[in-house]
Scaffold this motif. Structure first.
Motif, short mmCIF file in Angstrom:
data_model
loop_
_atom_site.label_atom_id
_atom_site.label_comp_id
_atom_site.label_asym_id
_atom_site.label_seq_id
_atom_site.Cartn_x
_atom_site.Cartn_y
_atom_site.Cartn_z
N HIS A 128 0.86 -1.18 0.00
CA HIS A 128 0.00 0.00 0.00
C HIS A 128 0.89 1.23 0.00
N ARG A 129 0.54 2.20 -0.85
CA ARG A 129 1.33 3.42 -0.98
C ARG A 129 1.60 4.11 0.35
N VAL A 130 0.59 4.12 1.23
CA VAL A 130 0.72 4.83 2.50
C VAL A 130 1.17 3.90 3.63
N PRO A 203 -0.37 9.65 -15.33
CA PRO A 203 0.91 10.28 -15.03
C PRO A 203 0.76 11.74 -14.60
N TRP A 204 1.72 12.19 -13.82
CA TRP A 204 1.73 13.59 -13.40
C TRP A 204 2.23 14.45 -14.54
N THR A 205 1.67 15.63 -14.65
CA THR A 205 2.16 16.55 -15.68
C THR A 205 3.35 17.32 -15.11
N LYS A 208 2.47 19.79 -12.51
CA LYS A 208 2.38 19.29 -11.14
C LYS A 208 3.75 19.25 -10.48
N LEU A 209 4.74 18.81 -11.23
CA LEU A 209 6.09 18.75 -10.67
C LEU A 209 6.60 20.16 -10.35
N ILE A 210 6.26 21.13 -11.20
CA ILE A 210 6.64 22.52 -10.92
C ILE A 210 5.93 22.97 -9.64
N HIS A 211 4.67 22.64 -9.55
CA HIS A 211 3.87 23.04 -8.40
C HIS A 211 4.41 22.48 -7.09
N MET A 212 4.91 21.27 -7.14
CA MET A 212 5.46 20.66 -5.92
C MET A 212 6.87 21.13 -5.64
N GLY A 213 7.41 21.95 -6.52
CA GLY A 213 8.76 22.48 -6.31
C GLY A 213 9.87 21.53 -6.74
N GLY A 238 18.95 7.84 -7.20
CA GLY A 238 18.80 6.60 -6.44
C GLY A 238 17.45 5.96 -6.69
N LEU A 239 17.24 4.85 -6.01
CA LEU A 239 15.96 4.14 -6.11
C LEU A 239 14.83 5.01 -5.58
N MET A 240 13.71 4.99 -6.27
CA MET A 240 12.50 5.67 -5.80
C MET A 240 12.70 7.17 -5.57
N THR A 241 13.55 7.79 -6.39
CA THR A 241 13.76 9.23 -6.23
C THR A 241 12.96 10.03 -7.26
N GLY A 242 12.11 9.34 -8.01
CA GLY A 242 11.25 10.05 -8.95
C GLY A 242 11.75 10.08 -10.38
N LYS A 243 12.66 9.17 -10.74
CA LYS A 243 13.21 9.17 -12.10
C LYS A 243 12.14 8.87 -13.15
N THR A 244 11.42 7.78 -12.93
CA THR A 244 10.41 7.39 -13.92
C THR A 244 9.30 8.43 -14.02
N VAL A 377 10.78 15.77 0.33
CA VAL A 377 10.33 16.35 -0.93
C VAL A 377 11.31 15.97 -2.04
N PHE A 378 10.82 16.06 -3.27
CA PHE A 378 11.63 15.71 -4.43
C PHE A 378 12.12 16.99 -5.09
N ARG A 379 13.44 17.09 -5.28
CA ARG A 379 14.03 18.28 -5.90
C ARG A 379 15.02 17.84 -6.97
N1 LIG Z 1 8.31 14.99 -7.72
C1 LIG Z 1 7.69 14.15 -6.88
N2 LIG Z 1 7.05 14.61 -5.78
C2 LIG Z 1 6.43 13.74 -4.94
N3 LIG Z 1 6.40 12.39 -5.10
C3 LIG Z 1 7.02 11.87 -6.17
C4 LIG Z 1 7.71 12.73 -7.10
N4 LIG Z 1 8.24 11.94 -8.07
C5 LIG Z 1 7.92 10.66 -7.74
N5 LIG Z 1 7.19 10.61 -6.62
C6 LIG Z 1 6.70 9.37 -5.98
O1 LIG Z 1 7.82 8.59 -5.59
C7 LIG Z 1 7.65 7.21 -5.93
C8 LIG Z 1 8.79 6.70 -6.77
O2 LIG Z 1 8.83 7.35 -8.00
P1 LIG Z 1 9.49 6.72 -9.31
O3 LIG Z 1 9.41 7.78 -10.36
O4 LIG Z 1 8.91 5.39 -9.61
O5 LIG Z 1 11.00 6.54 -8.80
P2 LIG Z 1 12.24 5.81 -9.52
O6 LIG Z 1 11.92 5.63 -10.97
O7 LIG Z 1 13.38 6.77 -9.28
O8 LIG Z 1 12.45 4.54 -8.79
C9 LIG Z 1 6.29 7.12 -6.64
O9 LIG Z 1 5.35 6.59 -5.73
C10 LIG Z 1 5.94 8.53 -7.01
O10 LIG Z 1 4.55 8.75 -6.95
#
Ligand SMILES: Nc1ncnc2c1ncn2[C@@H]1O[C@H](COP(=O)(O)OP(=O)(O)O)[C@@H](O)[C@H]1O
Ligand SMILES: [Mg+2]
Length: 481
Positions: A128-130, A203-205, A208-213, A238-244, A377-379
């Motif tokens: 679960h995400r949360v 997918p996020w636009t 949205k990423l601009i909005h979240m900073g 790194g892993l899960m840092t928002g690359k995809t 937060v993601f930067r």
């Molecule tokens: N800019 C962002 N702000 C907040 N959450 C984010 C952001 N980018 C990604 N996430 C969240 O972080 C998680 C991992 O993102 P993902 O893009 O799959 O990472 P990676 O490809 O680096 O492993 C996802 O659940 C995603 O929703």
């Protein structure tokens, strides 16, 4: 073929007998369309049908079960039967069991669930995400798990048997990746494992990423310019840092009408392009298809953009080859920094030619920073690889929590821009004007979107490219006088 009457029985997911104290309780698929109730308790995910059936309804349900026999032996079609059933409560149960993946349907419908893990006689686990990993109240016995595995394989048109017990494929209903180790000598006939990686939601636009900073407007404009002129972009982190997530939102900056070819293990990418060849790897079987194979094909198909979900190993050479041929390649790569990425690309087993590395000029480095305790937060930063040096272009300032620009005029400052000038026959002046126009367009679009919809659900991922390019075109027209 004999049909076990027991298997026709329509299953109801009954609410728990004792009152639960839930940490959180919600409906799925949505508050507007409630099919299931989900209750999260400490370590558990309890799910049950919103509908309950009184004795009369149960009797009607068993009448339908008789008809389902005819459906199974092919004497009646499921659609006809569903058309006839007036009671919405029954429709949902029949649909789930006969068109869907049975008791797994709620997990697919819950957007919070990202992974489903099934083994015989154990609570199905979900991620679960949360709340992280949870045990569910759904348990399958051996027959049910076998049935489910075969159903997945049949839906995807893949062989699965004791002779071919390993399978990994994309099932067509929800486009998730399903990996199975089937009951066989391989598992010493003791168990079955079905693991499902779910596709992310819409997918996020980039807005949205601009909005979240996570990105600044200038930074986004720079990346947009690079995408428009097909400059390869390597997203490292790194892993899960928002690359995809970032790669996906950058794809909406591709000019509408372009030909796009994507290569992935699991289909995460969705693109608003019409000429989109979407491929995923095939992991097992007599004829496996790797990222490398797909890339080779992509290069032959005269594509404008080649997107690789992630490169890990030797396939990077084929990816580099596509860059040399002038394809824009947006790719993610697991590495701590652009320097570390280059080092790994140059050393075995990848061993890229140093000449090729020179063509990889734009790096995005994805970062997670702890803004306040427990608030991550993601930067994202941009580095330019120019004249054999990695130069910071947009970097994060933790004191101010903003992404700063390190270079006054990026178009003027970097040598690699010459390549754009040469290949596309545009002047630096035009590129500079375009970059400024892009900043303008993004500012304007972001502001307008915020006033219209503060959640930024609109413009959607699909609409954004059209909007941005229309505005860009108008601005460039106007400024040319
Ligand atoms: N800019 C962002 N702000 C907040 N959450 C984010 C952001 N980018 C990604 N996430 C969240 O972080 C998680 C991992 O993102 P993902 O893009 O799959 O990472 P990676 O490809 O680096 O492993 C996802 O659940 C995603 O929703
Ligand atoms: Mg990823």
């Amino acid at each position: 073929m004999s049909i076990d009457l027991e298997s026709i029985k329509l299953k109801l997911l009954k609410p728990p007998v004792t009152e639960l104290s839930c940490i959180e309780k919600y409906n799925i698929p949505s508050p507007q369309r409630q099919l299931y109730v989900v209750c999260i308790t400490e370590g558990n995910y309890i799910v049950y049908d919103v509908v309950t059936l009184d004795p009369v309804a149960l009797k009607n349900l068993s009448k339908i079960e008789e008809r389902l026999y005819d459906v199974l032996v092919g004497e009646e079609s499921l659609t006809d039967l569903l058309d006839e059933v007036k009671d919405e409560r029954f429709k949902h149960i029949i649909e789930r069991q006969y068109a869907g993946y049975d008791v797994l349907e709620p997990f697919f419908l819950d957007p919070n669930i990202i992974n489903i893990h099934v083994m015989i006689n154990r609570p199905i686990q979900v991620h679960h995400r949360v709340y992280g990993r949870l045990n569910t109240n759904i348990i399958l016995n051996s027959d049910e798990a076998v049935e489910l595995a075969l159903r997945f394989a049949a839906a995807a048109g893949k062989p699965l048997s004791e002779a071919t017990p390993l399978a990994s494929f994309i099932e067509p209903r929800y486009e998730s990746r399903v990996s199975i180790v089937f009951l066989s000598d391989v598992t010493m006939r003791r168990n079955i494992t079905i693991d499902i990686r779910k596709l992310t939601e819409t997918p996020w636009t980039i807005l949205k990423l601009i909005h979240m900073g996570s990105l600044s407007i200038e930074e986004t404009a720079f990346l947009w310019l690079m995408v428009k002129y097909k400059v390869p972009i390597l997203i490292v982190g790194g892993l899960m840092t928002g690359k995809t997530t970032l790669a996906t939102s950058l794809l909406a900056l591709i000019p509408p009408g372009s030909r796009v070819f994507t290569v992935e293990d699991t289909p995460e990418i969705r693109i608003p392009a019409t000429y989109w060849t979407r491929t995923t790897t095939r992991e097992y079987g007599e004829y496996p298809i790797s990222v490398f194979d797909l890339l080779k094909t992509g290069v032959r198909l005269s594509q404008d953009y080649i997107i690789v979900g992630e490169i890990r190993g030797e396939e990077a050479r084929e990816w580099a080859h596509s860059i040399l041929l002038g394809h824009c390649a947006i790719t993610t790569f697991h590495a701590e920094s652009p320097e570390a990425a280059i080092l790994r690309l140059l050393s075995p087993p990848i061993s890229l030619d140093p000449q090729v590395i020179k063509m990889i000029n734009v790096f995005v480095k994805t970062n997670i920073v702890e803004k306040e305790p427990n608030k991550r937060v993601f930067r994202h930063e941009v580095y330019v690889h120019d004249e054999n040096i990695i130069k910071p272009l947009f970097t994060y300032n933790p004191t101010k929590d903003i992404i700063e620009s390190n270079v006054e005029n990026p178009i003027e400052s970097f040598k690699f821009i010459d390549r754009i000038v040469l290949t596309h026959r545009v002047s630096r002046e035009i590129l500079e004007r375009e970059y400024k126009a892009m900043i303008n367009v993004l500012e304007e679009t972001y502001r307008e979107a915020l006033t219209r919809d503060p959640t930024l659900e609109t413009p959607t991922y699909r609409e954004l490219a059209e909007i941005l390019y229309k505005k860009l075109y108008e601005k460039m027209q106007r400024s040319s006088f």
